[in-house]
Write an enzyme that holds these catalytic residues in place. Structure first.
Site, PDB file in Angstrom:
ATOM      1  N   ASP A  79      42.326  63.072  36.128  1.00  0.00           N
ATOM      2  CA  ASP A  79      41.838  62.567  34.829  1.00  0.00           C
ATOM      3  C   ASP A  79      42.541  61.650  34.558  1.00  0.00           C
ATOM      4  O   ASP A  79      43.836  61.673  34.240  1.00  0.00           O
ATOM      5  CB  ASP A  79      41.634  63.880  34.034  1.00  0.00           C
ATOM      6  CG  ASP A  79      41.050  63.612  32.718  1.00  0.00           C
ATOM      7  OD1 ASP A  79      40.174  62.995  32.676  1.00  0.00           O
ATOM      8  OD2 ASP A  79      41.629  64.600  31.908  1.00  0.00           O
ATOM      9  N   HIS A 182      39.066  62.453  21.995  1.00  0.00           N
ATOM     10  CA  HIS A 182      39.976  63.603  22.606  1.00  0.00           C
ATOM     11  C   HIS A 182      40.442  64.388  21.548  1.00  0.00           C
ATOM     12  O   HIS A 182      41.044  63.877  20.498  1.00  0.00           O
ATOM     13  CB  HIS A 182      41.099  63.049  23.414  1.00  0.00           C
ATOM     14  CG  HIS A 182      40.472  62.286  24.693  1.00  0.00           C
ATOM     15  ND1 HIS A 182      40.692  61.001  24.597  1.00  0.00           N
ATOM     16  CD2 HIS A 182      39.985  62.977  25.661  1.00  0.00           C
ATOM     17  CE1 HIS A 182      40.187  60.674  26.032  1.00  0.00           C
ATOM     18  NE2 HIS A 182      39.965  61.693  26.657  1.00  0.00           N
ATOM     19  N   GLY A 183      40.346  65.614  21.438  1.00  0.00           N
ATOM     20  CA  GLY A 183      41.019  66.690  20.573  1.00  0.00           C
ATOM     21  C   GLY A 183      40.136  67.430  19.734  1.00  0.00           C
ATOM     22  O   GLY A 183      38.906  66.947  19.640  1.00  0.00           O
ATOM     23  N   GLY A 212      36.298  63.980  25.707  1.00  0.00           N
ATOM     24  CA  GLY A 212      36.386  64.503  24.426  1.00  0.00           C
ATOM     25  C   GLY A 212      35.185  65.805  23.951  1.00  0.00           C
ATOM     26  O   GLY A 212      34.967  65.559  23.044  1.00  0.00           O
ATOM     27  N   SER A 214      35.364  68.664  23.563  1.00  0.00           N
ATOM     28  CA  SER A 214      35.604  69.671  22.628  1.00  0.00           C
ATOM     29  C   SER A 214      35.267  69.005  21.107  1.00  0.00           C
ATOM     30  O   SER A 214      35.430  68.217  20.593  1.00  0.00           O
ATOM     31  CB  SER A 214      37.170  70.013  22.417  1.00  0.00           C
ATOM     32  OG  SER A 214      37.543  70.385  23.645  1.00  0.00           O
ATOM     33  N   ASN A 233      33.695  66.153  29.896  1.00  0.00           N
ATOM     34  CA  ASN A 233      35.160  66.538  30.104  1.00  0.00           C
ATOM     35  C   ASN A 233      35.489  67.538  28.588  1.00  0.00           C
ATOM     36  O   ASN A 233      35.312  67.130  27.672  1.00  0.00           O
ATOM     37  CB  ASN A 233      35.944  65.433  29.755  1.00  0.00           C
ATOM     38  CG  ASN A 233      35.916  64.471  31.012  1.00  0.00           C
ATOM     39  OD1 ASN A 233      34.756  64.258  31.728  1.00  0.00           O
ATOM     40  ND2 ASN A 233      37.032  63.730  31.447  1.00  0.00           N
TER      41      ASN A 233
HETATM   42  P1  13P Z   1      38.865  67.267  24.985  1.00  0.00           P
HETATM   43  O1  13P Z   1      40.270  67.713  24.938  1.00  0.00           O
HETATM   44  O2  13P Z   1      38.462  66.481  23.476  1.00  0.00           O
HETATM   45  O3  13P Z   1      37.916  68.333  25.261  1.00  0.00           O
HETATM   46  O4  13P Z   1      38.909  66.069  25.985  1.00  0.00           O
HETATM   47  C1  13P Z   1      39.025  66.345  27.156  1.00  0.00           C
HETATM   48  C2  13P Z   1      38.954  65.129  28.108  1.00  0.00           C
HETATM   49  O5  13P Z   1      38.053  64.065  27.760  1.00  0.00           O
HETATM   50  C3  13P Z   1      39.751  64.845  29.121  1.00  0.00           C
HETATM   51  O6  13P Z   1      39.619  63.558  29.842  1.00  0.00           O
END
Ligand code: 13P
Length: 286
Positions: A79, A182-183, A212, A214, A233
């Site tokens: 990743d 992300h986050g 991202g 989440s 992801n």
């Molecule tokens: P999150 O941490 O927002 O879930 O995203 C993970 C990601 O995109 C790893 O490449």
């Protein structure tokens, strides 16, 4: 089934495969237990930092054994590999898929390194994901922050530039930036599905990923999958759940045997993975 066949099946049948980050045996167990219970293919992914914590070769060996023992399709993905060398190391260590993230580089430099990564990866039957627009944030708890402080819609992916990048590099998957971050944030994230549709039309034969995963609105995730996202992801929701659950167990327990102390954190993380598998529609797709 190899990585291309697993993703092609998802694309044809309109579901997405969860790409779940793992850096330790506890998170690996959480993901693989969920995959087995729900009979779902999964990607297991690790950034350079996460992969090097176990070791890239060690991680690849573990995945080979899990595949045999658990009987579910597992793709191992680097990743956000930030250099040719880190992708090369992953390819030579036995990864099935590498994400070369040159999004912080000038476009031409990103294009030229991605082309080299594709050349090497394809000789080893390894798939490559590319990214041109830096997807902001980090896989952490940002719940005291407003996502708008990270969002700049003028940086969302330009479908024509995505097309040029894909045609010149030959990447197999394209990471779109359409409102995803992300986050985990104070507010739910929203996607610009119109831009995603235009990206899909511009590059109809390329897998699309959504980083991202989440904290994005669930209905919009489903729409994004209908539009053609085949890989989502997820990291932060798992990390936050794992840490909070483990912290609670440690605070309440005087035991010192980690394999006992980690049980609840593994189970809680597994529940996060199970919910995502349901959302992405990959349950019973083995
Ligand atoms: P999150 O941490 O927002 O879930 O995203 C993970 C990601 O995109 C790893 O490449």
């Amino acid at each position: 089934m190899n990585a291309r066949e697993i993703l092609s099946k998802a694309f044809k049948e309109h579901y997405a495969i969860g790409a779940f980050n793992a850096c330790n045996i506890e998170t690996l167990k959480a993901i693989i237990n969920a995959a087995k219970k729900f009979q779902s293919p999964v990607l297991i992914e690790a950034s350079d930092g996460e992969a090097n914590y176990i070791g890239k070769k060690e991680l690849a060996a573990l995945i080979r054994i899990y595949r045999q023992e658990y009987g579910v399709p597992i793709i191992l993905n680097l990743d956000h590999g930030v250099s040719f060398d880190s992708c090369k190391e992953a390819i030579e260590s036995g990864f099935d898929y590498v994400h070369f993230d040159g999004s912080k580089l000038p476009f031409d430099e990103n294009l030229s390194i991605a082309t080299e990564v594709v050349k090497l990866a394809h000789q080893h039957n390894v798939l490559v994901e590319g990214e041109i627009d830096h997807i902001e944030g980090s896989s952490a708890d940002h719940t005291k922050e407003d996502p708008k402080s990270y969002q700049d819609a003028s940086h969302y992916t330009d479908p024509e530039q995505a097309k040029e990048f894909v045609e010149k590099t030959g990447v197999d998957t394209f990471a779109s930036f359409v409102g995803n971050l992300h986050g985990l944030y104070a507010e739910e994230l929203h996607l610009n599905l119109d831009i995603l549709k235009k990206i899909r039309q511009a590059i109809p034969n390329t897998f699309l990923s959504l980083h991202g995963g989440s904290g994005i609105n669930d209905d919009e995730v489903k729409e994004a999958i209908k539009t053609g996202i085949t890989k989502v992801n997820v990291n932060s929701e798992m990390r936050v759940t794992f840490k909070n659950t483990l912290q609670k167990t440690l605070n309440e327990n005087s035991d010192v045997a980690f394999y006992k102390l980690s049980k609840e954190a593994i189970e809680a993380t597994q529940s996060v993975v199970e919910k995502k598998i349901e959302l992405f529609g990959s349950r019973n797709k083995v």
